[in-house]
Enzyme design. Structure first.
Site: not given
Ligand SMILES: NC(=O)c1ccc[n+]([C@@H]2O[C@H](COP(=O)([O-])OP(=O)(O)OC[C@H]3O[C@@H](n4cnc5c(N)ncnc54)[C@H](O)[C@@H]3O)[C@@H](O)[C@H]2O)c1
Length: 323
Positions: A42, A198, A202
Site C-alpha cells: 500500500s 509515532y 520516527k
C-alpha cells in the site's frame, strides 16, 4: 577548531554533498537487481515497489496485509514484471528472517536494495496518561507503533546489512552499490504533540540511519539514505487527511515520494543523505526554491537540518502545512 581526524570523520559520516535534484538519473540501473520492500502492499511502499519492478528489478514485497500485497504482485506479474509477495509481520524478528530467506531463495541472485516502508499511524498518548477517574490504575501503554515503526525497521536494517556484507563484500566500488532506504517522517524532525509513539519511532529511525549511514572499510560499501515524507494521501492518512486539506494544508502524492525515493536509490552520487517530501504552497517540484522536496542537510558538524528547515519556513514551503 576541529582536528583533521575529526574533519575526516565528519566528512565520512556526512557522505556525499547535498542532493543535486537537477542531475538526471537512470532508473534502469535497478534492472536485474533484487529488492525487498517492506510495507509494499500500500501507499508509498507500494509505489516504490512498483517503480522498481517496472524498471526491471526483482521485487519481493513483505507486508502483513495479504490480499492487497497479492494484488500488487499479480498486477506486476500480469505486465511481465518479476515480483513476489511474502506475508510478514515486520515486528517479528523470526518472521522477517524467514521472509528475507524466502525472497533470497526466490531471486537466487543476492540482495541489492532494501526499502523499509512498513508502518502504522500513531496512537494518542493522552489516552493512557490522563486518568479516567480518581481511582483509575495506569493502563499498560500500547507498544504496537514502536514495535512496527521502530523495532521492525531495526530488524530490517540488521538483515539488510548482514546480507549486503554476505553478498557484496567484494563488489567493485564502481558497480551499483547496495542500497538501503529508511523511511522516517517530518515527525522524525518535529513530532506532533502526544503522537508520542509515532514521533519517538520516527526519531528512532532517523537515529538508526545516522548510525549506519557510513559503512566502514571492513564492510560492503552500501549506500544508506533517508526519506522523510510530510502529509501524503495514503491508506494510513485516508481517514483524516481531508480535515487538514479542508483547512488549507498541502499534501504530497505517493508519486512525489516515489520520485524522491528513486533518486535516493539510483543516484550513485547520493549517499548518507536525507530528503524531505512535503506538500508546498505551489505544489511539489524537486529541488526548486519553495518546492516541497529538499535535502534536509542532516549533517554532523553544522547546524544541519535546523538551518534548512528554518530556510524552508522562510521560503513558505510550510505555509498552510498545518492547515
Ligand atoms: N502518509 C503519510 O502522510 C506519511 C508521512 C510520513 C511518513 N510516512 C511513512 O511512510 C511509510 C509508508 O506509509 P504509507 O503512508 O504509505 O501507509 P500505508 O498504510 O498506505 O502503507 C503502510 C503499509 O505497511 C504495512 N504494515 C503495517 N504494519 C505492518 C506489519 N506489522 N508488518 C508488515 N507490514 C505492515 C501495511 O499493511 C501497509 O501496506 C510509513 O513508514 C509511514 O510512517 C507516511
Amino acid at each position: 577548531m576541529a582536528s583533521s581526524q575529526q574533519e575526516r570523520m565528519i566528512a565520512l559520516i556526512n557522505g556525499t554533498p547535498p542532493v543535486d535534484f537537477t542531475r538526471s538519473i537512470d532508473p534502469s540501473a535497478v534492472r536485474g537487481k533484487t529488492a525487498i520492500v517492506t510495507g509494499g502492499a500500500s501507499g508509498i511502499g507500494r509505489g516504490i515497489a512498483e517503480e522498481l519492478a517496472v524498471n526491471g528489478a526483482k521485487v519481493a514485497i513483505l507486508d502483513i496485509t495479504e490480499e492487497a500485497g497479492q494484488n500488487v504482485v499479480s498486477g506486476l506479474k500480469d505486465k511481465g514484471h518479476e515480483a513476489l509477495f511474502v506475508k510478514t509481520d515486520v515486528a517479528s524478528w523470526e518472521a522477517q528472517l524467514e521472509a528475507f530467506k524466502a525472497a533470497l531463495k526466490w531471486s537466487s541472485s543476492g540482495l541489492d536494495i532494501v526499502v523499509a516502508a512498513a508502518g502504522v499511524k500513531s496512537t494518542d498518548m493522552r489516552d493512557s496518561i490522563v486518568p479516567a477517574s480518581d481511582s483509575s490504575e495506569p493502563p499498560k501503554p500500547h507498544t504496537a507503533v514502536l514495535d512496527i515503526n521502530f523495532t521492525g525497521v531495526w530488524w530490517t536494517t540488521n538483515l539488510a546489512l548482514f546480507y549486503f556484507n554476505k553478498f557484496h563484500a567484494s563488489t567493485p566500488s564502481t558497480s551499483f552499490k547496495p542500497q538501503i532506504l529508511l523511511i522516517s517522517s517530518l515527525a522524525g524532525y518535529a513530532a506532533s504533540p502526544f503522537d508520542a509513539d509515532y514521533g519517538a519511532a520516527k526519531h528512532g529511525v532517523r537515529g538508526l540511519w545516522k548510525a549506519i549511514r557510513a559503512p566502514d572499510d571492513s564492510m560492503a560499501q552500501y549506500q544508506a539514505n533517508l526519506l522523510a515524507p510530510g502529509w501524503t494521501h495514503t491508506g494510513m492518512t485516508d481517514a483524516y487527511i481531508h480535515k487538514y486539506i479542508e483547512r488549507g494544508a498541502r499534501v504530497a502524492s505517493v508519486a512525489d515520494n516515489v520520485r524522491a525515493a528513486m533518486r535516493l536509490l539510483v543516484d550513485q552520487e547520493v549517499s548518507a543523505r536525507a530528503v524531505c517530501v512535503a506538500g508546498s504552497p505551489e505544489g511539489v517540484r524537486d529541488g526548486e526554491k519553495r518546492s516541497g522536496v529538499f535535502d534536509v542537510g542532516d549533517d554532523m558538524g553544522t547546524l544541519g537540518s535546523g538551518r534548512v528547515f528554518l530556510e524552508k519556513l522562510g521560503e513558505g514551503v510550510f505555509d498552510h502545512y498545518l492547515g
